[in-house]
Enzyme design. Structure first.
Site, PDB file in Angstrom:
ATOM      1  N   ALA A  57       0.841  -1.210   0.000  1.00 33.18           N
ATOM      2  CA  ALA A  57       0.000   0.000   0.000  1.00 33.18           C
ATOM      3  C   ALA A  57       0.874   1.257   0.000  1.00 33.18           C
ATOM      4  O   ALA A  57       2.071   1.196   0.288  1.00 33.18           O
ATOM      5  CB  ALA A  57      -0.899  -0.004   1.224  1.00 33.18           C
ATOM      6  N   ILE A  59       0.776   5.681   0.990  1.00 38.46           N
ATOM      7  CA  ILE A  59       0.056   6.884   1.444  1.00 38.46           C
ATOM      8  C   ILE A  59      -0.034   7.768   0.207  1.00 38.46           C
ATOM      9  O   ILE A  59       0.949   7.948  -0.515  1.00 38.46           O
ATOM     10  CB  ILE A  59       0.771   7.584   2.625  1.00 38.46           C
ATOM     11  N   SER A  60      -1.219   8.276  -0.095  1.00 34.46           N
ATOM     12  CA  SER A  60      -1.399   9.080  -1.312  1.00 34.46           C
ATOM     13  C   SER A  60      -0.697  10.430  -1.165  1.00 34.46           C
ATOM     14  O   SER A  60      -0.349  10.847  -0.055  1.00 34.46           O
ATOM     15  CB  SER A  60      -2.892   9.299  -1.576  1.00 34.46           C
ATOM     16  N   HIS A  65      -5.108  14.203  -1.283  1.00 44.04           N
ATOM     17  CA  HIS A  65      -5.907  14.251  -0.049  1.00 44.04           C
ATOM     18  C   HIS A  65      -6.628  15.597   0.059  1.00 44.04           C
ATOM     19  O   HIS A  65      -7.792  15.654   0.457  1.00 44.04           O
ATOM     20  CB  HIS A  65      -5.002  14.028   1.168  1.00 44.04           C
ATOM     21  N   ASP A 113     -10.009  -0.654   6.239  1.00 40.32           N
ATOM     22  CA  ASP A 113      -9.021  -1.215   5.316  1.00 40.32           C
ATOM     23  C   ASP A 113      -9.109  -2.731   5.436  1.00 40.32           C
ATOM     24  O   ASP A 113      -9.463  -3.253   6.502  1.00 40.32           O
ATOM     25  CB  ASP A 113      -7.593  -0.738   5.664  1.00 40.32           C
ATOM     26  N   HIS A 114      -8.773  -3.452   4.351  1.00 36.83           N
ATOM     27  CA  HIS A 114      -8.945  -4.906   4.408  1.00 36.83           C
ATOM     28  C   HIS A 114      -7.700  -5.637   4.918  1.00 36.83           C
ATOM     29  O   HIS A 114      -7.694  -6.850   4.995  1.00 36.83           O
ATOM     30  CB  HIS A 114      -9.412  -5.458   3.052  1.00 36.83           C
ATOM     31  N   ASP A 147     -13.880  -5.486   4.134  1.00 35.79           N
ATOM     32  CA  ASP A 147     -13.933  -5.181   2.703  1.00 35.79           C
ATOM     33  C   ASP A 147     -14.715  -3.880   2.497  1.00 35.79           C
ATOM     34  O   ASP A 147     -15.935  -3.848   2.645  1.00 35.79           O
ATOM     35  CB  ASP A 147     -14.608  -6.338   1.943  1.00 35.79           C
ATOM     36  N   GLY A 148     -13.974  -2.828   2.150  1.00 33.55           N
ATOM     37  CA  GLY A 148     -14.580  -1.510   1.999  1.00 33.55           C
ATOM     38  C   GLY A 148     -15.613  -1.431   0.887  1.00 33.55           C
ATOM     39  O   GLY A 148     -16.428  -0.510   0.864  1.00 33.55           O
ATOM     40  N   THR A 231      -9.335  -4.335  -4.009  1.00 39.93           N
ATOM     41  CA  THR A 231      -9.173  -5.748  -4.362  1.00 39.93           C
ATOM     42  C   THR A 231      -9.718  -6.632  -3.246  1.00 39.93           C
ATOM     43  O   THR A 231     -10.136  -6.142  -2.192  1.00 39.93           O
ATOM     44  CB  THR A 231      -7.665  -6.092  -4.505  1.00 39.93           C
TER      45      THR A 231
END
Ligand SMILES: C[S@@+](CC[C@H](N)C(=O)[O-])C[C@H]1O[C@@H](n2cnc3c(N)ncnc32)[C@H](O)[C@@H]1O
Length: 236
Positions: A57, A59-60, A65, A113-114, A147-148, A231
């Site tokens: 993953a 961080i954007s 943001h 978050d999954h 699962d979002g 995913t």
């Protein structure tokens, strides 16, 4: 023209994004100044770029943001309820919490978050600051593993839902979990826009979906993006 921003401190980074017009809203600027990105990004925290946070993953980038908060800003008031899907490092969840909290009027932000290690990481990151640990202790912020794509119906309805990874469609469950009025900000891989025949050719776009006070739905494709996909959770 493309702008590249950085700073030697968190405040400098956010002020530079503001000066470059990449953040325009004063409330968003203040909320981002209130969260030290170094508590969430393991490297190059004060640079306007995504960074890896482990478990595949990232961080954007802070300007993304900022854009997300600005699209949702009318629905981010003290007392608002928010769902942050794909919460990853927990950075945006903390910024959103700053936007929905004022003295005596606490909203709530659920980060989902999954990957369990990421929801644990998000809690650890928030705990690094006094304001972050207070938001966790008061349950103004809660991190959930799940699962979002299914949202989190236990906390619905939400004034605002942010999705931080690309969906393959506008999941109707998420729209169901919006309050009326409420707004969903979601990157979608391909979605047929009845007003734009070109959209059928594909590409990833941010969609802003409004549930109006009378329950009617209005959706708009606002800009092209490149997010990692939502995913299935990794096995084992
Ligand atoms: C680009 S990262 C965004 C992270 C977060 N906004 C940040 O800046 O730290 C996307 C996140 O979506 C999560 N994710 C992917 N598929 C998911 C799913 N089906 N349900 C929940 N989270 C998911 C990933 O684990 C990852 O943390």
């Amino acid at each position: 023209m493309a702008w590249y921003c950085s700073g030697s401190t968190n405040t400098e980074l956010i002020e530079n994004l503001f000066k470059a017009g990449l953040i325009r809203d004063e409330r968003v600027k203040d909320a981002m100044i209130g969260v030290d990105r170094a508590h969430y990004a393991p490297s190059r925290a004060y640079s306007d770029s995504p960074q890896p946070i482990g478990h595949g993953a990232t961080i954007s980038a802070p300007h993304m943001h900022g854009h997300a908060c600005e699209y949702l800003i009318d629905y981010l008031k003290p007392g608002s309820r928010v769902l942050d899907i794909g919460s990853g490092s927990g950075y945006l969840t903390h910024v959103l919490a700053n936007l929905v909290t004022s003295p005596g009027n606490q909203g709530q932000v659920i980060g989902i978050d999954h990957i369990t290690e990421l929801t644990d990481l998000a809690r650890t990151n928030m705990d690094k600051s006094k304001t972050g640990s207070e938001l966790l202790a008061s349950q103004t912020v809660k991190f959930i593993t799940g699962d979002g794509r299914l949202g989190w119906k236990e906390g619905a309805p939400y004034d605002a839902i942010h999705v931080g990874a690309a969906a393959d469609k506008l999941h109707p469950t998420l729209v169901d979990q919006l309050r009326a009025p409420g707004r969903l900000f979601i990157p979608v891989e391909t979605e047929d826009d009845e007003n734009d025949r070109d959209s059928i050719s594909g590409g990833q776009y941010i969609w802003v979906v409004d549930k109006k006070e009378d329950g009617s739905i209005h959706k708009e494709k606002v800009f092209q993006v490149s997010y990692v996909p939502l995913t299935d959770a990794p096995k084992g």
